[in-house]
Design a protein around this motif. Structure first.
Motif, PDB file in Angstrom:
ATOM      1  N   LEU A 165      68.913  61.244  19.503  1.00  0.00           N
ATOM      2  CA  LEU A 165      69.352  62.203  18.491  1.00  0.00           C
ATOM      3  C   LEU A 165      70.558  61.651  17.732  1.00  0.00           C
ATOM      4  O   LEU A 165      71.493  61.130  18.338  1.00  0.00           O
ATOM      5  N   ASN A 166      70.536  61.797  16.402  1.00  0.00           N
ATOM      6  CA  ASN A 166      71.654  61.338  15.568  1.00  0.00           C
ATOM      7  C   ASN A 166      72.110  62.458  14.642  1.00  0.00           C
ATOM      8  O   ASN A 166      71.293  63.076  13.953  1.00  0.00           O
ATOM      9  N   ILE A 167      73.419  62.718  14.654  1.00  0.00           N
ATOM     10  CA  ILE A 167      74.019  63.706  13.751  1.00  0.00           C
ATOM     11  C   ILE A 167      75.362  63.168  13.274  1.00  0.00           C
ATOM     12  O   ILE A 167      76.140  62.636  14.071  1.00  0.00           O
ATOM     13  N   ASP A 168      75.641  63.332  11.983  1.00  0.00           N
ATOM     14  CA  ASP A 168      76.963  63.023  11.421  1.00  0.00           C
ATOM     15  C   ASP A 168      77.475  64.272  10.720  1.00  0.00           C
ATOM     16  O   ASP A 168      76.757  64.880   9.923  1.00  0.00           O
ATOM     17  N   ILE A 169      78.711  64.650  11.023  1.00  0.00           N
ATOM     18  CA  ILE A 169      79.324  65.821  10.394  1.00  0.00           C
ATOM     19  C   ILE A 169      80.693  65.420   9.862  1.00  0.00           C
ATOM     20  O   ILE A 169      81.524  64.877  10.598  1.00  0.00           O
ATOM     21  N   GLN A 170      80.921  65.715   8.596  1.00  0.00           N
ATOM     22  CA  GLN A 170      82.173  65.354   7.941  1.00  0.00           C
ATOM     23  C   GLN A 170      83.147  66.530   7.924  1.00  0.00           C
ATOM     24  O   GLN A 170      82.763  67.683   8.112  1.00  0.00           O
ATOM     25  N   SER A 171      84.413  66.214   7.677  1.00  0.00           N
ATOM     26  CA  SER A 171      85.436  67.231   7.506  1.00  0.00           C
ATOM     27  C   SER A 171      85.062  68.213   6.406  1.00  0.00           C
ATOM     28  O   SER A 171      84.231  67.920   5.553  1.00  0.00           O
ATOM     29  N   ASP A 172      85.701  69.376   6.456  1.00  0.00           N
ATOM     30  CA  ASP A 172      85.497  70.419   5.453  1.00  0.00           C
ATOM     31  C   ASP A 172      84.107  71.045   5.580  1.00  0.00           C
ATOM     32  O   ASP A 172      83.584  71.591   4.627  1.00  0.00           O
ATOM     33  N   SER A 173      83.528  70.957   6.782  1.00  0.00           N
ATOM     34  CA  SER A 173      82.188  71.486   7.000  1.00  0.00           C
ATOM     35  C   SER A 173      82.217  72.703   7.927  1.00  0.00           C
ATOM     36  O   SER A 173      82.970  72.735   8.896  1.00  0.00           O
ATOM     37  N   ILE A 174      81.383  73.680   7.590  1.00  0.00           N
ATOM     38  CA  ILE A 174      81.024  74.741   8.529  1.00  0.00           C
ATOM     39  C   ILE A 174      79.551  74.483   8.829  1.00  0.00           C
ATOM     40  O   ILE A 174      78.659  74.854   8.058  1.00  0.00           O
ATOM     41  N   TYR A 175      79.317  73.787   9.924  1.00  0.00           N
ATOM     42  CA  TYR A 175      77.991  73.286  10.258  1.00  0.00           C
ATOM     43  C   TYR A 175      77.349  74.240  11.247  1.00  0.00           C
ATOM     44  O   TYR A 175      77.846  74.423  12.361  1.00  0.00           O
ATOM     45  N   CYS A 176      76.247  74.861  10.848  1.00  0.00           N
ATOM     46  CA  CYS A 176      75.575  75.849  11.698  1.00  0.00           C
ATOM     47  C   CYS A 176      74.302  75.255  12.280  1.00  0.00           C
ATOM     48  O   CYS A 176      73.424  74.800  11.544  1.00  0.00           O
ATOM     49  N   LEU A 177      74.222  75.285  13.606  1.00  0.00           N
ATOM     50  CA  LEU A 177      73.041  74.817  14.319  1.00  0.00           C
ATOM     51  C   LEU A 177      72.085  75.982  14.519  1.00  0.00           C
ATOM     52  O   LEU A 177      72.460  77.026  15.051  1.00  0.00           O
ATOM     53  N   LEU A 178      70.838  75.789  14.109  1.00  0.00           N
ATOM     54  CA  LEU A 178      69.797  76.795  14.277  1.00  0.00           C
ATOM     55  C   LEU A 178      68.666  76.202  15.098  1.00  0.00           C
ATOM     56  O   LEU A 178      68.524  74.977  15.200  1.00  0.00           O
ATOM     57  N   GLY A 179      67.854  77.079  15.667  1.00  0.00           N
ATOM     58  CA  GLY A 179      66.700  76.609  16.420  1.00  0.00           C
ATOM     59  C   GLY A 179      66.259  77.627  17.446  1.00  0.00           C
ATOM     60  O   GLY A 179      66.919  78.643  17.667  1.00  0.00           O
ATOM     61  N   SER A 180      65.146  77.347  18.072  1.00  0.00           N
ATOM     62  CA  SER A 180      64.601  78.235  19.095  1.00  0.00           C
ATOM     63  C   SER A 180      65.503  78.261  20.322  1.00  0.00           C
ATOM     64  O   SER A 180      66.357  77.379  20.508  1.00  0.00           O
ATOM     65  N   ASN A 181      65.304  79.257  21.175  1.00  0.00           N
ATOM     66  CA  ASN A 181      65.978  79.262  22.469  1.00  0.00           C
ATOM     67  C   ASN A 181      65.589  78.001  23.247  1.00  0.00           C
ATOM     68  O   ASN A 181      64.419  77.627  23.293  1.00  0.00           O
ATOM     69  N   GLY A 182      66.593  77.356  23.823  1.00  0.00           N
ATOM     70  CA  GLY A 182      66.322  76.147  24.594  1.00  0.00           C
ATOM     71  C   GLY A 182      66.174  74.890  23.768  1.00  0.00           C
ATOM     72  O   GLY A 182      65.832  73.822  24.297  1.00  0.00           O
ATOM     73  N   ALA A 183      66.443  74.976  22.459  1.00  0.00           N
ATOM     74  CA  ALA A 183      66.284  73.794  21.596  1.00  0.00           C
ATOM     75  C   ALA A 183      67.394  72.770  21.799  1.00  0.00           C
ATOM     76  O   ALA A 183      67.252  71.613  21.399  1.00  0.00           O
ATOM     77  N   GLY A 184      68.520  73.193  22.385  1.00  0.00           N
ATOM     78  CA  GLY A 184      69.602  72.251  22.646  1.00  0.00           C
ATOM     79  C   GLY A 184      70.869  72.507  21.857  1.00  0.00           C
ATOM     80  O   GLY A 184      71.788  71.681  21.853  1.00  0.00           O
ATOM     81  N   LYS A 185      70.967  73.663  21.206  1.00  0.00           N
ATOM     82  CA  LYS A 185      72.154  73.969  20.394  1.00  0.00           C
ATOM     83  C   LYS A 185      73.414  74.018  21.255  1.00  0.00           C
ATOM     84  O   LYS A 185      74.430  73.404  20.919  1.00  0.00           O
ATOM     85  N   SER A 186      73.336  74.756  22.358  1.00  0.00           N
ATOM     86  CA  SER A 186      74.502  74.857  23.247  1.00  0.00           C
ATOM     87  C   SER A 186      74.806  73.516  23.908  1.00  0.00           C
ATOM     88  O   SER A 186      75.975  73.191  24.158  1.00  0.00           O
ATOM     89  N   ILE A 195      84.070  72.983  11.632  1.00  0.00           N
ATOM     90  CA  ILE A 195      83.690  74.165  12.397  1.00  0.00           C
ATOM     91  C   ILE A 195      82.199  74.036  12.695  1.00  0.00           C
ATOM     92  O   ILE A 195      81.381  73.964  11.773  1.00  0.00           O
ATOM     93  N   LEU A 196      81.867  73.984  13.979  1.00  0.00           N
ATOM     94  CA  LEU A 196      80.472  73.845  14.398  1.00  0.00           C
ATOM     95  C   LEU A 196      80.055  75.114  15.128  1.00  0.00           C
ATOM     96  O   LEU A 196      80.690  75.518  16.096  1.00  0.00           O
ATOM     97  N   ILE A 197      78.995  75.735  14.643  1.00  0.00           N
ATOM     98  CA  ILE A 197      78.576  77.042  15.145  1.00  0.00           C
ATOM     99  C   ILE A 197      77.110  76.999  15.537  1.00  0.00           C
ATOM    100  O   ILE A 197      76.268  76.500  14.788  1.00  0.00           O
ATOM    101  N   SER A 198      76.802  77.527  16.708  1.00  0.00           N
ATOM    102  CA  SER A 198      75.422  77.798  17.099  1.00  0.00           C
ATOM    103  C   SER A 198      75.200  79.292  16.956  1.00  0.00           C
ATOM    104  O   SER A 198      75.984  80.098  17.460  1.00  0.00           O
ATOM    105  N   SER A 199      74.125  79.677  16.247  1.00  0.00           N
ATOM    106  CA  SER A 199      73.918  81.113  16.042  1.00  0.00           C
ATOM    107  C   SER A 199      72.470  81.410  15.688  1.00  0.00           C
ATOM    108  O   SER A 199      71.777  80.605  15.072  1.00  0.00           O
ATOM    109  N   HIS A 200      72.021  82.605  16.121  1.00  0.00           N
ATOM    110  CA  HIS A 200      70.738  83.155  15.684  1.00  0.00           C
ATOM    111  C   HIS A 200      70.931  84.211  14.590  1.00  0.00           C
ATOM    112  O   HIS A 200      69.942  84.721  14.057  1.00  0.00           O
ATOM    113  N   ASP A 201      72.177  84.539  14.288  1.00  0.00           N
ATOM    114  CA  ASP A 201      72.465  85.615  13.344  1.00  0.00           C
ATOM    115  C   ASP A 201      72.454  85.078  11.915  1.00  0.00           C
ATOM    116  O   ASP A 201      73.498  84.707  11.360  1.00  0.00           O
TER     117      ASP A 201
END
Length: 251
Positions: free
Chosen positions: A21-42, A187-193
């Motif tokens: 898995l590869n992810i790059d996140i830059q400053s000034d970001s509110i990065y929201c992780l979405l996906g099914s339950n158990g997808a690996g967000k947490s 800011i990195l957020i995992s959410s279903h909302d």
């Protein structure tokens, strides 16, 4: 600030969560992780908080690894976890004071930050004098969020922050998150909302079956479809076919 997850592989026993898995996140970001339950967000949040380690790959925060810079990196991180991180025998002030001391904060700065957080999130501060174990689930969630913010972290990790919060508290949290965004923070957020994700996100990452199937700005995600976020999200997931026979039996 810059976060890189490079060729990350992670499994729990025989269950493979990610492979390369590869992810790059830059400053000034509110990065929201979405996906099914158990997808690996947490799991991603726990990796970035150094609560778990990958089997393979590298996690870099401003080019540094936890292996060589664990203490200095952790001082830049604030975490609201899916796990109960509270010491419930303490009252709210004593718990946040304890957390602030772990970060090495000065007493005057720490006291001021705690009071500011209480003023923002709580209308009835008398309740905060009681032990945390007497709090409702929503109050506990707000204390966990306050603990994540007490040291004004550069990397703020929030795992399902809107769960158990009433609409007023969710609105306050959205306002805070948007104002907390600066050019030296992530800011990195995992959410279903999705209602709140639509209000705050600058970037969206969608995890499905161990892969990052979408990774771009919120605007591009929304422009890909004229549908609402929920309908757009389902295009990237692999939901089971609707079982009408079972549905008929239920109703």
């Amino acid at each position: 600030m810059h976060i890189t997850l490079r060729d990350i592989s992670k499994k729990f026993k025989s269950n493979i969560v990610f492979k390369n898995l590869n992810i790059d996140i830059q400053s000034d970001s509110i990065y929201c992780l979405l996906g099914s339950n158990g997808a690996g967000k947490s799991t991603i949040i726990n990796l970035l908080a150094n609560l778990t380690e990958p089997e393979e790959g590298a996690i870099l925060i401003d080019g540094k690894t936890f292996a060589k810079h664990e203490l200095s990196l952790k001082k830049t991180i604030g975490l609201q976890s899916q796990y109960n991180q509270l010491i419930e025998e303490l009252n709210a002030y004593d718990y946040l004071h304890f957390v602030g001391l772990l970060y090495g904060m000065r007493e005057t700065e720490l006291h001021s930050q705690i009071q500011n957080l209480f003023d923002y999130f709580f209308d009835d501060k008398e309740k905060l004098k009681k032990s945390i174990k007497t709090f409702s689930s929503g109050m506990k969630k707000k204390i966990s969020i306050c603990a994540a913010l007490v040291n004004k972290p550069q990397l703020l990790l929030l795992d399902e922050p809107f769960a158990n919060l009433d609409p007023s508290a969710c609105a306050r949290l959205c306002s805070l998150i948007k104002k907390y965004r600066t050019n030296n923070r992530i800011i990195l957020i995992s959410s279903h909302d999705l209602l709140y994700v639509d209000q705050i996100a600058t970037n969206i990452g969608i995890l499905e079956q161990g892969e990052l199937v979408f990774n771009d700005t919120l605007d591009i995600f929304k422009n890909n479809s004229k549908n609402d976020l929920g309908t757009s999200l389902l295009k990237y997931l692999s939901p089971k076919a609707e079982n009408n026979i079972a549905l008929d039996k239920i109703i």
